[in-house]
Write a protein that holds these residues in place. Structure first.
Motif, PDB file in Angstrom:
ATOM      1  N   ARG A 129      14.466   4.054 -58.720  1.00 47.38           N
ATOM      2  CA  ARG A 129      13.440   4.136 -57.692  1.00 47.38           C
ATOM      3  C   ARG A 129      14.070   4.433 -56.333  1.00 47.38           C
ATOM      4  N   PRO A 130      13.391   5.209 -55.495  1.00 54.15           N
ATOM      5  CA  PRO A 130      13.922   5.479 -54.161  1.00 54.15           C
ATOM      6  C   PRO A 130      14.250   4.214 -53.383  1.00 54.15           C
ATOM      7  N   ARG A 131      13.436   3.175 -53.504  1.00 55.96           N
ATOM      8  CA  ARG A 131      13.708   1.931 -52.767  1.00 55.96           C
ATOM      9  C   ARG A 131      15.004   1.277 -53.261  1.00 55.96           C
ATOM     10  N   ASP A 132      15.314   1.408 -54.549  1.00 53.78           N
ATOM     11  CA  ASP A 132      16.554   0.846 -55.080  1.00 53.78           C
ATOM     12  C   ASP A 132      17.762   1.668 -54.644  1.00 53.78           C
ATOM     13  N   PHE A 133      17.586   2.997 -54.607  1.00 50.05           N
ATOM     14  CA  PHE A 133      18.655   3.848 -54.094  1.00 50.05           C
ATOM     15  C   PHE A 133      18.946   3.509 -52.636  1.00 50.05           C
ATOM     16  N   ILE A 173      13.239   8.079 -43.494  1.00 48.99           N
ATOM     17  CA  ILE A 173      12.377   8.907 -42.655  1.00 48.99           C
ATOM     18  C   ILE A 173      11.023   9.069 -43.347  1.00 48.99           C
ATOM     19  N   GLY A 174      10.008   8.517 -42.740  1.00 48.29           N
ATOM     20  CA  GLY A 174       8.656   8.635 -43.270  1.00 48.29           C
ATOM     21  C   GLY A 174       7.826   9.597 -42.455  1.00 48.29           C
ATOM     22  N   ALA A 175       6.552   9.638 -42.745  1.00 47.42           N
ATOM     23  CA  ALA A 175       5.630  10.453 -41.962  1.00 47.42           C
ATOM     24  C   ALA A 175       5.467   9.837 -40.577  1.00 47.42           C
ATOM     25  N   PRO A 176       5.036  10.614 -39.588  1.00 46.28           N
ATOM     26  CA  PRO A 176       4.838  10.061 -38.246  1.00 46.28           C
ATOM     27  C   PRO A 176       3.924   8.840 -38.268  1.00 46.28           C
ATOM     28  N   GLY A 177       4.383   7.739 -37.684  1.00 42.83           N
ATOM     29  CA  GLY A 177       3.595   6.523 -37.621  1.00 42.83           C
ATOM     30  C   GLY A 177       3.631   5.675 -38.881  1.00 42.83           C
ATOM     31  N   GLU A 178       4.364   6.115 -39.879  1.00 41.28           N
ATOM     32  CA  GLU A 178       4.409   5.407 -41.163  1.00 41.28           C
ATOM     33  C   GLU A 178       5.538   4.380 -41.154  1.00 41.28           C
ATOM     34  N   SER A 179       5.254   3.154 -41.548  1.00 42.84           N
ATOM     35  CA  SER A 179       6.289   2.120 -41.627  1.00 42.84           C
ATOM     36  C   SER A 179       7.191   2.406 -42.819  1.00 42.84           C
ATOM     37  N   GLU A 180       8.356   1.774 -42.826  1.00 40.24           N
ATOM     38  CA  GLU A 180       9.256   1.989 -43.963  1.00 40.24           C
ATOM     39  C   GLU A 180       8.620   1.517 -45.267  1.00 40.24           C
ATOM     40  N   GLU A 181       7.961   0.369 -45.247  1.00 41.25           N
ATOM     41  CA  GLU A 181       7.365  -0.143 -46.470  1.00 41.25           C
ATOM     42  C   GLU A 181       6.253   0.773 -46.967  1.00 41.25           C
ATOM     43  N   ASP A 182       5.472   1.320 -46.038  1.00 42.58           N
ATOM     44  CA  ASP A 182       4.423   2.258 -46.446  1.00 42.58           C
ATOM     45  C   ASP A 182       5.035   3.528 -47.045  1.00 42.58           C
TER      46      ASP A 182
END
Length: 510
Positions: free
Chosen positions: A376-380, A398-407
């Motif tokens: 899983r990406p979170r495990d990597f 790096i997420g979408a603008p305004g997106e938290s890491e957990e989201d």
């Protein structure tokens, strides 16, 4: 009118299950298919020899500079050329503008004889930028040298588009009709940008709604002699795309006074720590089937034994040793290493702004591609952070603008868990049949695409999507994708166009 449901079966499901033969009577003869064919035959007479030659069409495509530097390219002239080609064949085609000037989609639609869910061909017109000084030919001249055609997009994916289009035109020239509409979408912003297939689906879904989709993806690999077809693959799943940044902070000061708190030096030490590190090997049902087919296809006994060791490994340690041997023995080492694990590539580095200033920050963008159903990406990400915990750098997802890491991680979890496209579809069966006829001595198999495509708007709706690059490539040609002197074999392009012709023949009404 066909009933909305028969015994709990929807109209689309009925058409899918009964196939072309059953719907021909309802949609072809009873609906006036013979009379409707007359305009098609008239238009067929206007299709000239040049429009049937994939090399000629590819040269025309390559002549258009459709470089995408990150926010879309200039694709309108290319679209207008293709629209004229379709017009000569009597096929209606529409240019769909986007909010960015001259950055457009082109949608051509070949009318079928029934209301069966359409087949959509998805081929992007934009290409990645070129480093002109690293090319030995003009990247937009379509130079043919040594039996290969060079140009930005020759492999990815104007070559595939040329094969798609000329194969269809050949059927139309013969007066052929198909058992369903065939939509040919030449999209923009596939290489990056806000107005790609997602935007098009949000604003014009009615124009691109389909029952199955074919785009780029599956590789046609050669034996060690670099030309004999070995393995013909169709991709049914993309790797999971995500980016992370390494950020190092230091003391900014005058460059005349070097100091140990250098952001650039910290970043360099961190890169060294993860440069040769490899994420763990994982085999999923999709990749296991691929490597099993590769073991059957290869004529290299050493490579075959390495693959068999990989497939039979009972422990992670044994799997890692076998995977290393597979990569060492493979004629396509970078490709096969990428299919075995999550990969991380160093792509963009930013630091400094003036030669007499030691900068306070240095950043490195790392592009990652995860194996669906593997790590899983979170495990990597957790593993990656653990390896750099003492390196004085920050690892940012790096997420979408305004997106938290957990989201962002939850979104990646959803992509990671999305199943591959079904192998029980008329399109998949047509691809397999065409492969068997065109490359009779090669092995056909489904595969994972180590990169990404524009398929998400369809696959997220449960519509099966597949990918092929319809030409046999050697490794030297494969690594030119997004690189310098991008090229494919002219003979392989012609053979691949024959493959596409046979694929479309499965949907032709007789």
């Amino acid at each position: 009118m066909f009933p909305a449901g028969v015994g709990g079966v929807t109209r689309r499901a009925f058409l899918h299950r009964t196939g072309a033969g059953a719907v021909l009577l309802a949609g072809g003869v009873l609906a006036g298919g013979t009379a409707a064919a007359a305009p098609v035959r008239q238009a067929a007479a206007r299709i000239g020899p040049a429009d049937l030659d994939p090399l000629v069409l590819l040269k025309r495509m390559l002549a258009f500079d459709t470089q995408n530097f990150g926010d879309g390219g200039v694709t309108r002239p290319h679209a207008e050329m293709l629209k004229a080609v379709w017009g000569s064949a009597g096929v209606p085609a529409e240019i769909v503008p986007t909010p960015k000037k001259d950055n457009v989609h082109l949608i051509a639609r070949i009318e079928g004889t029934t209301a069966a869910a359409p087949l959509l061909l998805l081929g992007h017109s934009d290409v990645v930028p070129v480093e002109r000084d690293k090319w030995t030919v003009d990247p937009f001249a379509g130079v043919v040298r040594g039996g290969e055609i060079y140009g930005r997009g020759a492999l990815d994916m104007k070559g595939a588009n040329a094969a798609f289009v000329t194969a269809l035109l050949r059927h139309l020239k013969e007066g052929g009709r198909f058992d369903r509409d065939i939509i040919v979408l030449t999209d923009c912003d596939e290489e990056s940008g806000p107005y790609g297939s997602r935007w098009l689906a949000e604003h014009h879904w009615d124009k691109i709604n389909a029952g199955m989709v074919l785009t780029e993806g599956g590789w046609f690999l050669a034996q060690k002699d670099r030309t004999t077809p070995m393995l013909i693959t169709v991709t049914r799943q993309d790797k999971v795309y995500f980016n992370i940044d390494l950020v190092a902070d230091g003391t900014a000061t005058h460059s005349s006074k070097p100091n140990p708190d250098s952001a650039i030096a910290k970043l360099s030490r961190a890169v060294t720590a993860v440069d040769t590190w490899l994420a763990p090997v994982t085999l999923t049902p999709v990749t296991r089937e691929y490597f099993s087919a590769l073991a059957k296809a290869t004529q290299d006994d050493g490579f075959k034994r390495a693959l068999e060791l990989l497939l039979s490994a009972r422990s992670q340690q044994a799997r890692e040793r076998a995977a290393a041997l597979v990569v060492k023995r493979s004629s396509y080492p970078w490709l096969h290493r990428a299919l075995l694990r999550t990969t991380h590539s160093f792509v963009i580095e930013n630091a400094g702004y003036k030669e007499n200033v030691i900068p306070s920050t240095a950043t490195l963008r790392i592009n990652c591609r995860g194996v669906p159903g593997g790590q899983r990406p979170r495990d990597f990400l957790a593993d990656f952070r653990g390896r750099l915990k003492d390196r004085d750098v920050t690892v940012k997802l790096i997420g979408a603008p305004g997106e938290s890491e957990e989201d962002a991680l939850k979104r990646l979890d959803e992509t990671f868990a999305k199943p591959p496209s079904s192998i029980d579809s008329p399109l998949y069966q047509a691809i397999g049949a065409a492969a068997g006829k065109t490359y009779p001595d090669a092995v056909f198999a489904p595969a994972l695409f180590e990169a990404g495509t524009s398929l998400s708007p369809w696959t997220s709706r449960g519509i099966p999507g597949y990918g092929v690059y319809p030409y046999v490539l050697d490794n030297d040609q494969l690594v030119t994708m997004h690189g310098n002197d991008e090229r494919i074999s002219v003979a392989a392009l012609r053979q691949g166009t024959e493959f596409m012709y046979r694929l479309f023949d499965r949907f032709r009404v007789r």
